[in-house]
Each structure stands twice: as structure tokens, then as C-alpha cells.
Design a protein around this motif. Structure first.
Motif, PDB file in Angstrom:
ATOM      1  N   ALA A 139       8.390  -1.363  -9.932  1.00 46.92           N
ATOM      2  CA  ALA A 139       8.009   0.052  -9.873  1.00 46.92           C
ATOM      3  C   ALA A 139       9.246   0.940  -9.826  1.00 46.92           C
ATOM      4  O   ALA A 139      10.210   0.655  -9.116  1.00 46.92           O
ATOM      5  N   ILE A 140       9.202   2.017 -10.589  1.00 51.40           N
ATOM      6  CA  ILE A 140      10.300   2.988 -10.615  1.00 51.40           C
ATOM      7  C   ILE A 140       9.859   4.327 -10.029  1.00 51.40           C
ATOM      8  O   ILE A 140      10.587   4.948  -9.263  1.00 51.40           O
ATOM      9  N   HIS A 141       8.643   4.751 -10.401  1.00 54.90           N
ATOM     10  CA  HIS A 141       8.149   6.033  -9.894  1.00 54.90           C
ATOM     11  C   HIS A 141       6.650   5.942  -9.637  1.00 54.90           C
ATOM     12  O   HIS A 141       5.883   5.550 -10.509  1.00 54.90           O
ATOM     13  N   ALA A 142       6.243   6.302  -8.421  1.00 55.25           N
ATOM     14  CA  ALA A 142       4.827   6.396  -8.072  1.00 55.25           C
ATOM     15  C   ALA A 142       4.387   7.848  -8.229  1.00 55.25           C
ATOM     16  O   ALA A 142       5.138   8.765  -7.860  1.00 55.25           O
ATOM     17  N   PRO A 143       3.182   8.092  -8.750  1.00 55.74           N
ATOM     18  CA  PRO A 143       2.768   9.477  -9.022  1.00 55.74           C
ATOM     19  C   PRO A 143       2.300  10.247  -7.804  1.00 55.74           C
ATOM     20  O   PRO A 143       1.852  11.379  -7.923  1.00 55.74           O
ATOM     21  N   TYR A 144       2.387   9.654  -6.621  1.00 57.22           N
ATOM     22  CA  TYR A 144       1.933  10.296  -5.396  1.00 57.22           C
ATOM     23  C   TYR A 144       3.095  10.401  -4.412  1.00 57.22           C
ATOM     24  O   TYR A 144       4.179   9.846  -4.630  1.00 57.22           O
ATOM     25  N   ASP A 145       2.853  11.106  -3.337  1.00 53.54           N
ATOM     26  CA  ASP A 145       3.877  11.298  -2.313  1.00 53.54           C
ATOM     27  C   ASP A 145       4.032  10.017  -1.510  1.00 53.54           C
ATOM     28  O   ASP A 145       3.106   9.578  -0.828  1.00 53.54           O
ATOM     29  N   THR A 146       5.197   9.417  -1.566  1.00 53.38           N
ATOM     30  CA  THR A 146       5.469   8.191  -0.822  1.00 53.38           C
ATOM     31  C   THR A 146       6.287   8.443   0.438  1.00 53.38           C
ATOM     32  O   THR A 146       6.569   7.510   1.186  1.00 53.38           O
ATOM     33  N   GLY A 147       6.692   9.688   0.638  1.00 51.29           N
ATOM     34  CA  GLY A 147       7.561  10.006   1.763  1.00 51.29           C
ATOM     35  C   GLY A 147       9.027   9.875   1.432  1.00 51.29           C
ATOM     36  O   GLY A 147       9.875  10.208   2.268  1.00 51.29           O
ATOM     37  N   LYS A 148       9.346   9.405   0.236  1.00 51.62           N
ATOM     38  CA  LYS A 148      10.745   9.257  -0.178  1.00 51.62           C
ATOM     39  C   LYS A 148      11.043  10.280  -1.267  1.00 51.62           C
ATOM     40  O   LYS A 148      10.333  10.339  -2.279  1.00 51.62           O
ATOM     41  N   PRO A 149      12.078  11.100  -1.098  1.00 55.37           N
ATOM     42  CA  PRO A 149      12.383  12.137  -2.090  1.00 55.37           C
ATOM     43  C   PRO A 149      13.025  11.546  -3.344  1.00 55.37           C
ATOM     44  O   PRO A 149      13.482  10.409  -3.368  1.00 55.37           O
ATOM     45  N   GLY A 150      13.049  12.346  -4.397  1.00 53.41           N
ATOM     46  CA  GLY A 150      13.688  11.930  -5.643  1.00 53.41           C
ATOM     47  C   GLY A 150      12.717  11.267  -6.595  1.00 53.41           C
ATOM     48  O   GLY A 150      11.572  10.943  -6.235  1.00 53.41           O
ATOM     49  N   TYR A 151      13.173  11.060  -7.839  1.00 52.16           N
ATOM     50  CA  TYR A 151      12.287  10.468  -8.840  1.00 52.16           C
ATOM     51  C   TYR A 151      12.000   9.005  -8.511  1.00 52.16           C
ATOM     52  O   TYR A 151      10.860   8.549  -8.609  1.00 52.16           O
ATOM     53  N   TYR A 152      13.027   8.243  -8.132  1.00 51.33           N
ATOM     54  CA  TYR A 152      12.781   6.876  -7.660  1.00 51.33           C
ATOM     55  C   TYR A 152      12.287   6.972  -6.220  1.00 51.33           C
ATOM     56  O   TYR A 152      13.072   7.157  -5.285  1.00 51.33           O
ATOM     57  N   ASN A 153      10.979   6.884  -6.047  1.00 57.16           N
ATOM     58  CA  ASN A 153      10.379   7.158  -4.739  1.00 57.16           C
ATOM     59  C   ASN A 153       9.650   5.949  -4.159  1.00 57.16           C
ATOM     60  O   ASN A 153       8.687   6.104  -3.410  1.00 57.16           O
ATOM     61  N   ILE A 154      10.103   4.749  -4.495  1.00 58.47           N
ATOM     62  CA  ILE A 154       9.508   3.528  -3.958  1.00 58.47           C
ATOM     63  C   ILE A 154      10.167   3.225  -2.614  1.00 58.47           C
ATOM     64  O   ILE A 154      11.364   2.943  -2.549  1.00 58.47           O
ATOM     65  N   PRO A 155       9.418   3.268  -1.514  1.00 59.44           N
ATOM     66  CA  PRO A 155      10.045   3.163  -0.183  1.00 59.44           C
ATOM     67  C   PRO A 155      10.740   1.826   0.062  1.00 59.44           C
ATOM     68  O   PRO A 155      11.886   1.786   0.496  1.00 59.44           O
ATOM     69  N   ARG A 156      10.045   0.714  -0.202  1.00 55.78           N
ATOM     70  CA  ARG A 156      10.607  -0.610   0.085  1.00 55.78           C
ATOM     71  C   ARG A 156      10.569  -1.423  -1.194  1.00 55.78           C
ATOM     72  O   ARG A 156       9.491  -1.778  -1.683  1.00 55.78           O
ATOM     73  N   PHE A 157      11.723  -1.767  -1.707  1.00 54.11           N
ATOM     74  CA  PHE A 157      11.814  -2.384  -3.028  1.00 54.11           C
ATOM     75  C   PHE A 157      11.042  -3.697  -3.094  1.00 54.11           C
ATOM     76  O   PHE A 157      10.223  -3.908  -3.988  1.00 54.11           O
ATOM     77  N   PHE A 158      11.284  -4.607  -2.157  1.00 52.47           N
ATOM     78  CA  PHE A 158      10.671  -5.936  -2.241  1.00 52.47           C
ATOM     79  C   PHE A 158       9.191  -5.908  -1.863  1.00 52.47           C
ATOM     80  O   PHE A 158       8.399  -6.694  -2.374  1.00 52.47           O
TER      81      PHE A 158
END
Length: 272
Positions: free
Chosen positions: A239-258
Motif C-alpha cells: 500500500a502506498i496511499h489509503a483514500p481515508y484519514d489514517t492519522g498519518k500526514p502526507g501522501y504516503y499515509n500508511i501508519p505501519r508498513f508491515f
């Protein structure tokens, strides 16, 4: 609409999947030359149109049937890069639009996105509509949409023996024609927030100035076992970008990679 979303969770599910009367007529078109393996570029086109209840209800005093029109189109191409490698692409667009007094198309005719044949970095039927995301209401019926757009690109190459490799990029989402805010007053929205706790995150209506933000993006790589016409594959979506608010700013907004950014998909046949 307010009554549909102002009761208990069980009542909400019942109202979404309750029986409806649908009488539909449609036409589908298909063009396919992908079996001509000598071609440098192969193409598959599928398009369809369907209407339900519009003609029949006009002849009746009451309107007992759902009224909606559905359109969908898909373009697949395979470009030969070399004798052993190729670039495959897909573009899909669809809309199921309510007409007359109908609230919307039935659940079976709405659109979904995500999964091993779609955006592989996200679970099946887990994205949208729009910016909607709520762990409490994370069932597939809440992720249906009246509009869908998806685009995929995949580069395929040989590895060894009967194994092939692939790298890919997937993007898309589903939307509704209007947001829940278009149906409810401010007071009703506040009541809905108390009942469901999701209203101010339930921005599911399509907004063209937010299309980039509301488009999920994933990439990844895969391995395929190919034996004659049988293809078994494992794809790892990233995942590179989720279309909803994840709590992480910026375009790459995936909180925990693994934990949140990786998804393993198993499939039979090529994804497209």
C-alpha cells in the motif's frame, strides 16, 4: 435515508440487504483478440448498459420496482515488450445511477474494489466509498459505491522453469453520487453521529477536487506458476496511499508498513 441509518446495527444491515423488486433489461458488448498470440498488441473490450424499472414503472400507477441505470466499460491491453516479456494494462469505469424516486441501485448492482483481482494492496471490498473508513462498520455492504474507477499496470517477465514474475501498480476507488450530508440536516447528522459514530468521516460523495486524495494506490510484485493454460499466482501488494484519514500526514499515509501496508494475495489466472 435518515431512517435507514438511524437505528441499530442489525436494523441497518437488514435495510441494506432487504429484498427489493428488480426487473432489468440490458445489453453487453465484447471484443477480444487476446487469443491471437502472434500480435504485438492484444485488446479486450467489454461494455454494458442496463436499466431497471424505468419503462415498467411508467406503465403502472404505483412504482413497485427499483429504478436505476447502470453503465460499465473495461479496456484491457497487452503490449509485447520482447519475446518473453509483456506489459498488461486495464482501465475500468462504471456507474449505477438511481432514477426517479429510487434511493439507489440494489446491493448486487453496486461496485466494490480491492482484492487479488483489483487493488492488491487492500483487502477485497474494503475501500470506499470515497473517504469512508470505520473499523466498527467494516463489512462489504458499507463499502459499495455507485461509481467506480480503477486502473492497473503490470509488467510480466520469466523467472525460471515454469515460473513468471510480475511487478504492478493498482489505483482506484468507488464513490456515491451524493454524500450522506446531502440527505440529512445538521441536527440529523448530529443524531447519526451519536448512533453510529461515523458521520463526519462518512464523506462518500464524489468530489472532483478530491479525486487524487480519494484514490487508493498500491504497488507490489508477484510470482506465477504457469502450466499450459493454468496460472496460479501469489502477489504481494504494498500500500502506498489509503483514500481515508489514517492519522498519518502526507501522501504516503500508511501508519505501519508491515502490519497495514502489506497484503498477500492468492489467485487462479491472471488478474487481467
Amino acid at each position: 435515508f435518515y431512517d435507514r441509518f438511524s437505528s441499530s446495527k442489525d436494523d441497518i444491515i437488514k435495510s441494506i440487504v432487504d429484498n427489493t423488486n428488480t426487473v432489468a433489461i440490458g445489453y453487453n458488448f465484447r471484443y477480444n483478440n487476446t487469443f491471437e498470440v502472434a500480435r504485438d498488441v492484444t485488446t479486450r473490450i467489454e461494455a454494458g448498459v442496463k436499466e431497471s424499472g424505468i419503462l415498467l414503472n411508467s406503465a403502472l400507477k404505483s412504482k413497485p420496482f427499483d429504478e436505476y441505470a447502470k453503465f460499465n466499460a473495461e479496456l484491457r491491453n497487452r503490449f509485447r515488450v520482447s519475446d518473453a516479456t509483456s506489459l498488461a494494462t486495464r482501465i475500468y469505469a462504471g456507474a449505477a445511477v438511481p432514477i426517479g424516486g429510487s434511493y439507489g441501485a440494489p446491493l448486487a448492482d453496486l461496485f466494490y474494489i480491492g482484492g487479488p483481482n483489483s487493488i492488491r494492496a487492500f483487502a477485497p471490498r474494503s475501500i470506499g466509498p470515497g473517504e469512508f473508513h470505520n473499523e466498527k462498520y467494516d463489512m462489504y455492504m458499507y463499502h459499495s459505491g455507485e461509481i467506480k474507477f480503477e486502473a492497473n499496470v503490470e509488467y510480466r517477465f520469466p523467472l525460471f522453469w515454469m515460473l513468471e514474475g510480475a511487478v504492478f501498480v493498482d489505483a482506484g476507488n468507488v464513490w456515491n453520487t451524493r454524500s450522506v450530508r446531502d440527505y440529512c440536516t445538521k441536527e440529523e447528522l448530529e443524531e447519526l453521529e451519536k448512533t453510529l459514530g461515523i458521520v463526519y468521516n462518512f464523506d462518500d460523495g464524489i468530489k472532483f477536487n478530491k479525486l487524487l486524495k480519494q484514490t487508493a494506490l498500491g504497488s507490489g510484485f508477484g510470482v506465477r506458476f504457469v502450466f499450459q493454460s493454468i496460472v496460479a499466482r501469489l502477489d504481494l501488494g504494498v500500500a502506498i496511499h489509503a483514500p481515508y484519514d489514517t492519522g498519518k500526514p502526507g501522501y504516503y499515509n500508511i501508519p505501519r508498513f508491515f502490519k497495514d501496508g502489506l497484503r498477500l494475495n492468492f489467485g487462479i489466472g491472471y488478474p487481467f
